[in-house]
Write an enzyme that holds these catalytic residues in place. Structure first.
Site, PDB file in Angstrom:
ATOM      1  N   SER A   8       0.408  -1.042   0.416  1.00 30.51           N
ATOM      2  CA  SER A   8       0.062  -0.196   0.272  1.00 30.51           C
ATOM      3  C   SER A   8       0.878   1.449  -0.007  1.00 30.51           C
ATOM      4  O   SER A   8       1.368   1.187  -1.059  1.00 30.51           O
ATOM      5  CB  SER A   8      -1.355  -0.166   1.176  1.00 30.51           C
TER       6      SER A   8
ATOM      7  N   LYS B 207     -21.034  16.590  11.648  1.00 23.85           N
ATOM      8  CA  LYS B 207     -20.151  16.557  12.323  1.00 23.85           C
ATOM      9  C   LYS B 207     -19.631  15.218  13.146  1.00 23.85           C
ATOM     10  O   LYS B 207     -18.754  14.805  13.111  1.00 23.85           O
ATOM     11  CB  LYS B 207     -20.341  17.785  12.596  1.00 23.85           C
TER      12      LYS B 207
END
Lengths: 201, 316
Positions: free
Chosen positions: B133, B185
């Site tokens: 990765s 949020k």
């Protein structure tokens, strides 16, 4: 220097007085049993080691790193001694000009002992280096502060040696630096004059 | 006076101790360098190969840690900077042993290596146990990639996750009071399900980071994105498979990577290798830093607990 002398810690008086009472340091020199001159050279040697180690710790990884810790301190020690002897000679010269007696040996001892605060740079810098907290900045800051402390010790010593005031002692202490500045200035002027003459004459 | 003498003797003893510590520190550096195959007795001078090590998860901490140790990314970038300024460094070997890490941290390393590559400094990546990765992302910025036969690499993709503890909270009778300024949020909160909109929003972010990943790999490997895409589904692979997919250039060891870097820079085969040296004090501090950051260890073990982030990381 016998072992009994070392164990008595009498030698420590030089170091204590250099740090806390430079005037008394000079009074100790006057004692009959005093051996300040030879011992005073321990300090430049110690300073050279601590200074070179401080620089090595701060320095980047390079092949020179390995040279400077092994041979660098010897060179540094010789430079300190050379600088110190030249400074002491100039200080003694100006002192005699002021009408004082020539006391170069004592002056060299005082200047050597005055370098003592500089040896504390290594433990201070080592802490900042370990903490990785702006070690280079603190290296310069503490170098400056310890140099001022060293100058204060030397000036106090000179003042006591010649029984003169702080101002005159300060002038004697600063004379080599002033001399070096003037010398450099006139050299530059002469070089400029020579250069102008060479190119435009 | 006797007391003062003893105090001074103690101060001098401490001073001598600090000298011994400094000398030991430097001596260990030299020994450490010797262990890494660099002769310290005869210091090496002249053009050579610089080594940068990327080890462990790649991430950025907020500045210096508790004991002043820099974050891994800062350390790697500093190292790359110092090597690029050194006129003796003619080639670089990036030794990677990392499962990847956060997107931004990995991108910073990629960009730094890429800039150096643009300056025509040959850079060779050498993969260790794992370079998956983000580890592979960093490697792709290099001119040449060498991996061991059994290196775990690939895992090209982006991941973000959080545990859904809603059921557990309900079972325990815990209710969360959330006062928020906007709908999103508390996105990825562990006490409620993700909404479709939130899922889509996160997927968009993941896709964007994935596209950037692919684009940068393609750029670094000088390939088309379409050539990489079939294998860029998050799969891990061995060095041998990666070679078949052209994700690496050669199978070989760290020493092979150094030799390759020498050849690319047209250096002598015995030219010096300037490896990274950590002093024993730094090593102790880094261990101490790890211990002090117990909270991070917890997060490392249970990545879903708090601090959500997008990662180019292989998470088995």
């Amino acid at each position: 220097m016998t072992l009994s002398y070392f164990r008595s810690l009498a030698w420590a008086d030089y170091f204590i007085n250099a740090l806390v009472d430079p005037r008394n340091l000079f009074r100790i020199f006057a004692r009959k049993d005093a051996k300040p001159f030879g011992m005073s050279f321990i300090i430049p040697a110690l300073l050279a080691i601590t200074e070179i180690l401080s620089i090595s710790l701060l320095g980047s990884e390079s092949s020179f790193f390995y040279y400077k810790i092994s041979y660098g301190w010897i060179l540094f020690f010789l430079i300190i001694i050379l600088k110190l002897i030249i400074s002491a000679s100039l200080m003694d010269m100006i002192a005699q000009f002021f009408g004082f007696n020539g006391r170069i040996k004592e002056l060299v001892s005082i200047l050597n002992y005055s370098l003592l605060p500089g040896v504390f740079l290594l433990p201070i810098i080592y802490i900042f280096k370990i903490m990785n907290f702006a070690p280079l900045f603190f290296y310069f800051l503490f170098t400056l502060l310890l140099t001022i402390w060293s100058a204060f010790i030397a000036i106090q010593g000179i003042s006591e040696m010649h029984s003169t005031g702080f101002g005159r002692a300060l002038f004697i202490y600063l004379f080599p630096s002033i001399f070096a500045l003037l010398f450099t200035f006139f050299i530059i002027i002469l070089l400029i004059i020579s250069g102008v003459g060479f190119f435009f004459g | 006076m006797d007391r003062n003498r003893k105090i001074l003797a103690s101060i001098l003893a401490l001073l001598i101790l600090s000298i011994i510590m400094a000398v030991t520190d430097i001596t260990f550096r030299i020994q450490d360098t010797e262990k890494r195959g660099i002769k310290a007795g005869m210091p090496q001078i002249g053009p050579g190969v610089g080594i940068i090590r990327i080890e462990g998860p790649i991430n950025m901490s907020s500045g210096a840690g508790l004991v002043g140790v820099k974050s891994q990314v800062e350390r790697i970038i500093d190292r790359l900077d110092s090597l690029s300024r050194n006129s003796d460094i003619k080639a670089l070997v990036v030794r990677i042993n990392s499962p990847g890490g956060t997107v931004a941290a990995t991108q910073e390393i990629y960009q730094k290596i890429w800039k150096l590559r643009k300056k025509n400094i040959p850079i060779v990546a050498s993969m260790g146990d794992i370079a998956a990765s983000g580890g592979y992302y960093a490697a792709s910025a290099c001119n040449y990639i060498i991996a061991n036969h059994g290196t775990i690499t690939g895992s090209i993709g982006v991941i973000a996750f959080s545990p859904n503890l809603k059921g557990l909270f309900e079972k325990l009778g815990i209710k969360m009071n959330v006062i928020k300024s906007g709908n999103y949020k508390d996105i990825l909160s562990s006490h409620r399900d993700l909404t479709k909109e939130e899922f889509a929003m996160l997927q968009k972010m993941i896709d964007s980071s994935y596209r950037k990943f692919l684009k940068d790999i393609a750029l670094g490997r000088n390939m088309n994105q379409s050539e990489i895409e079939p294998y860029a589904d998050g799969r891990i692979m061995t060095g041998e498979e990666a070679l078949n997919y052209k994700l690496i250039d050669e199978l070989g060891t760290f020493e092979d990577a150094i030799d390759k870097a020498r050849r690319l820079a047209k250096l002598d085969e015995n030219s010096p290798v300037y490896d990274e040296v950590k002093t024993p004090v730094e090593q102790i501090l880094m261990s101490l830093e790890g211990m002090l950051k117990w909270n991070n260890i917890f997060k490392e073990k249970y990545p879903g607990s708090g601090n959500y982030r997008l990662e180019y990381r292989y998470l088995p």
